[in-house]
Motif scaffolding. Structure first.
Motif, short mmCIF file in Angstrom:
data_model
loop_
_atom_site.label_atom_id
_atom_site.label_comp_id
_atom_site.label_asym_id
_atom_site.label_seq_id
_atom_site.Cartn_x
_atom_site.Cartn_y
_atom_site.Cartn_z
N SER A 149 0.73 -1.30 0.17
CA SER A 149 -0.12 0.04 0.10
C SER A 149 0.99 1.28 -0.01
CB SER A 149 -1.02 0.06 1.05
OG SER A 149 -0.03 0.17 2.56
N GLY A 150 0.34 2.30 -0.61
CA GLY A 150 1.14 3.49 -0.58
C GLY A 150 2.10 3.74 -1.62
N ASN A 151 2.08 2.93 -2.66
CA ASN A 151 2.79 2.65 -3.87
C ASN A 151 2.43 3.51 -4.94
OD1 ASN A 151 0.79 1.37 -4.78
ND2 ASN A 151 1.86 -0.37 -5.40
N SER A 209 14.38 13.06 -9.33
CA SER A 209 13.97 11.41 -9.12
C SER A 209 14.41 11.42 -7.72
CB SER A 209 14.50 10.45 -10.04
OG SER A 209 15.90 10.35 -9.95
N THR A 210 14.21 10.08 -7.13
CA THR A 210 14.76 9.44 -6.00
C THR A 210 15.47 8.40 -6.34
OG1 THR A 210 12.37 8.40 -5.58
CG2 THR A 210 13.19 10.56 -4.46
N MET A 242 12.75 5.45 2.99
CA MET A 242 12.19 6.42 2.10
C MET A 242 10.90 6.03 1.46
SD MET A 242 13.98 7.51 -1.61
CE MET A 242 13.63 6.02 -2.24
N PHE A 243 10.62 4.78 1.20
CA PHE A 243 9.36 4.40 0.97
C PHE A 243 8.21 4.34 1.78
CE2 PHE A 243 6.18 1.12 0.73
CZ PHE A 243 5.33 1.71 -0.60
N ASN A 268 9.59 9.47 -1.17
CA ASN A 268 9.92 9.08 -2.90
C ASN A 268 8.66 9.38 -3.66
OD1 ASN A 268 8.78 6.66 -2.08
ND2 ASN A 268 9.84 5.42 -3.53
N LYS A 269 7.53 10.24 -2.92
CA LYS A 269 6.29 10.40 -3.48
C LYS A 269 6.55 11.73 -4.21
CE LYS A 269 2.77 8.12 -1.02
NZ LYS A 269 2.18 7.47 -2.46
N ILE A 270 6.00 11.97 -5.42
CA ILE A 270 6.01 13.24 -6.25
C ILE A 270 4.82 14.20 -5.55
CG2 ILE A 270 5.61 14.32 -8.27
CD1 ILE A 270 6.04 11.58 -9.67
#
Length: 640
Positions: free
Chosen positions: A351-353, A552-553, A629-630, A635-637
């Motif tokens: 989730s959260g991807n 980017s990340t 980070m995830f 790493n979300k835009i």
């Protein structure tokens, strides 16, 4: 002994003997099936068998709980009745069917993956239609059913003939006596729950010996419990600011700059000078395409890919590249997110991807039409959700018209069918003047190994899968060579993972080696690149060829600009996280463990070495920051 089996709990003791006997015979079959892979040391074999008996006992401890409770609670007067005897035989038969069925399932799982049940079995449990269909198309199911029924029948007949269950039900033990026995038996599952983990199976440096020591049922539920791992709880860690600071040092490059002085902000800006290219992209991720199927890696498999070998000689060909994992979702994760593998299940399925810095988000920002084309149903492994929320439109099996499907099995349409549809999508984009990225995931090189009739008798095996894969790729390139968009299109062929995943080592190096071919004869000169790299470097390399500037990340780097001191690769499974530099491999494992090896690139042979503190520190930095980070959405835009 006779008195022991004639007690009220005698039928449970007998079921235990059946359980461990079937488990032992299963181990024996698996041992001879993979005989060449095992350590033949007497002590190693003794450890595998004795540890196996221990795990069998713990697994049975859980299995027997309902039987113990019923035996405890059913009074003597009721137990003597015929109806109870019939009911007991019914459930005894069901229990025996489960034991025998599990033995067959363990064999077929081992045949496919060379391990006892693990996280793959847990993942597949969710997709019952695909898995059942795969089994139905791969094996002689009527024969299997008859075999399981026959073995079960023989066991139950023998038990009934001896009269053990009847005598156990007639035993006049009172409630207090039964309670004492039940409490003693309950010690087994309590010990299992409180003190036993898969670490108890770490009895050898040979992975096959370790796997043989496991019990399939126990392994399944252990994998189910640990399919999501808390990194900070289970792995080596350091201060997070220190880790992100060191990450900046490891990622340092003349083209990379962090957008913020805050070390906890991982977003970078890659700057390239000169004109940006607007090439179209065909990115073909091929199911189970091991490097050993091509000429650049010595192999004794007898499997060859003449077309791919020919294409590689005309392409930018990376000959020292590693897959990050052993599942399709790991390859898709690495290519799209350019991130080392995180423990537990893939980000594709977590989730959260959504809305992450990714291949799709960058191409979409550049005005491209992105399509993810998959021959199967994209709900499998959550692929549709992941790609649709990260810059792609979806084309899967459900979008193909009946006339577009010339051949399909349970996993999806044949490779030629999905290639045909990808060509149609490219034609439509070209007609509209839109640059396009077609990301294709194939399915044919997968059990049950069935293929369309094309005038070639492909064997129903991995060899046949590779032969058809090579044939279909040749067909694709022949179909597109005269297209008006061909000269302006980059074609990429890469594997999602290798055709196998097992080996004697913790992380068998040679089961992660995959090819990467980037082909555009008009604009990209043929060249072999032997730099050490992995799937996470594909996207930065492609973006470097396009000469794009972007944010980017990504953890990956442009391989063509990579210095020798920067060469490294990441590999892993759902628990073990590997970091490669040169011929050195460091592995982070649960319970804060670290191991270090030196290996031979081609044979995969590994030798345990003393710990390398520099590699250990770098491995912790990469993996800890990637997971942090995830989990924390770094790493979300950001929405504009």
């Amino acid at each position: 002994m006779k008195k022991f089996f004639n007690s009220r709990f005698g039928s449970i003791y007998l079921l235990y003997l059946i359980f461990i006997s079937v488990s032992f015979l299963t181990r024996l079959v698996l041992f001879f099936y993979s005989f060449s892979q095992f350590s033949k040391s007497v002590w190693e074999i003794v450890k595998s068998v004795s540890t196996g008996l221990f795990f069998d006992t713990i697994a049975f401890g859980y299995f027997m709980i309902p039987f113990v409770l019923v035996t405890l609670l059913v009074p003597h007067k009721l137990a003597k009745k015929k109806i109870v005897k019939y009911i007991t035989y019914t459930f005894y038969t069901i229990a025996t069917v489960i034991i025998v069925y599990t033995a067959f399932a363990e064999y077929f799982f081992w045949d496919e993956f060379n391990v006892k049940f693990n996280f793959i079995a847990v993942d597949y449990l969710i997709y019952t239609s695909e898995v059942i269909g795969n089994i139905w198309e791969s094996y002689n199911i009527p024969l299997l059913v008859v075999s399981i029924a026959a073995i079960t029948g023989v066991i139950v007949w023998f038990v009934a003939r001896k009269g053990w269950i009847g005598r156990a039900l007639q035993s006049p033990e009172g409630f207090l006596v039964r309670l004492k026995t039940a409490l003693i038996l309950s010690i087994v599952p309590i010990i299992g729950l409180l003190f036993v983990t898969h670490r108890c199976s770490e009895i050898s440096t040979n992975t096959y010996n370790k796997e043989l020591a496991k019990n399939g049922v126990y392994s399944f539920f252990e994998a189910f419990k640990n399919n999501k791992l808390d990194y900070e709880q289970f792995y080596l860690i350091k201060d997070k600011k220190e880790a992100f600071t060191q990450l900046r040092s490891l990622m340092a490059d003349s083209t990379i700059a962090y957008i913020s002085p805050d070390v906890m902000n991982p977003v970078t800006k890659v700057s390239n000078t000169g004109e940006e290219k607007r090439y179209n992209v065909f990115l073909i991720t091929v199911e189970s395409l091991s490097g050993e199927y091509m000429n650049y890696i010595p192999s004794t498999s007898g499997i060859t890919m003449p077309f791919m070998d020919s294409l590689a000689n005309q392409s930018l060909f990376f000959t020292n590249l590693y897959a990050t994992g052993t599942r399709t979702v790991r390859g898709l994760e690495a290519i799209n997110l350019s991130i080392p593998p995180t423990p537990g299940t893939s980000i594709v399925r977590r989730s959260g991807n959504e809305n992450l810095y990714s291949l799709g988000s960058i191409f979409k920002e550049k005005g491209y039409v992105n399509k993810f084309l998959y021959g199967g149903y994209g709900y499998f492994d959550n692929m549709n959700q992941f790609f649709s929320t990260n810059g792609f439109d979806i084309v899967d099996r459900s979008d193909l018209k009946p006339e577009e499907i010339t051949f399909a099995n349970v996993w999806g349409v044949c490779d030629q069918d999905i290639y045909k549809r990808s060509i149609q999508e490219a034609d439509q984009s070209f007609a509209k003047g839109e640059p396009f990225l077609n990301f294709i995931m194939t399915t044919s090189n997968h059990r049950p190994y069935t293929f369309p009739s094309v005038g070639i008798d492909f064997p129903k095996s991995r060899k046949g899968g590779v032969m058809y894969t090579d044939y279909a790729l040749a067909w694709l390139f022949n179909e597109v060579k005269n297209k008006p968009w061909f000269d302006n299109t980059i074609f990429i062929v890469v594997a999602d993972h290798c055709g196998g995943s097992a080996g004697r080592a913790e992380l068998p190096i040679n089961e992660y080696q995959i090819p990467l071919v980037i082909y555009n004869p008009s604009n990209i000169p043929a060249q072999k690149v032997d730099k050490l790299c992995s799937q996470i470097d594909l996207t930065p390399t492609l973006l470097g060829i396009l000469n794009w500037s972007y944010q980017s990340t990504f953890y990956g780097k442009d391989i063509m600009k990579m210095k020798q001191t920067e060469e490294r690769a990441f590999i892993g499974n759902y628990q073990k996280l590997g970091y490669i530099k040169g011929n050195n491999l460091s592995i982070l494992s649960p319970q804060q463990r670290f191991s270090f090896y030196q290996f031979d690139r081609y044979t995969g042979e590994e030798a345990i070495k003393e710990s390398n503190e520099i590699m250990k520190d770098e491995a912790v930095t990469y993996y800890q920051t990637a997971e942090y980070m995830f989990v924390n959405g770094l790493n979300k835009i950001e929405k504009k």
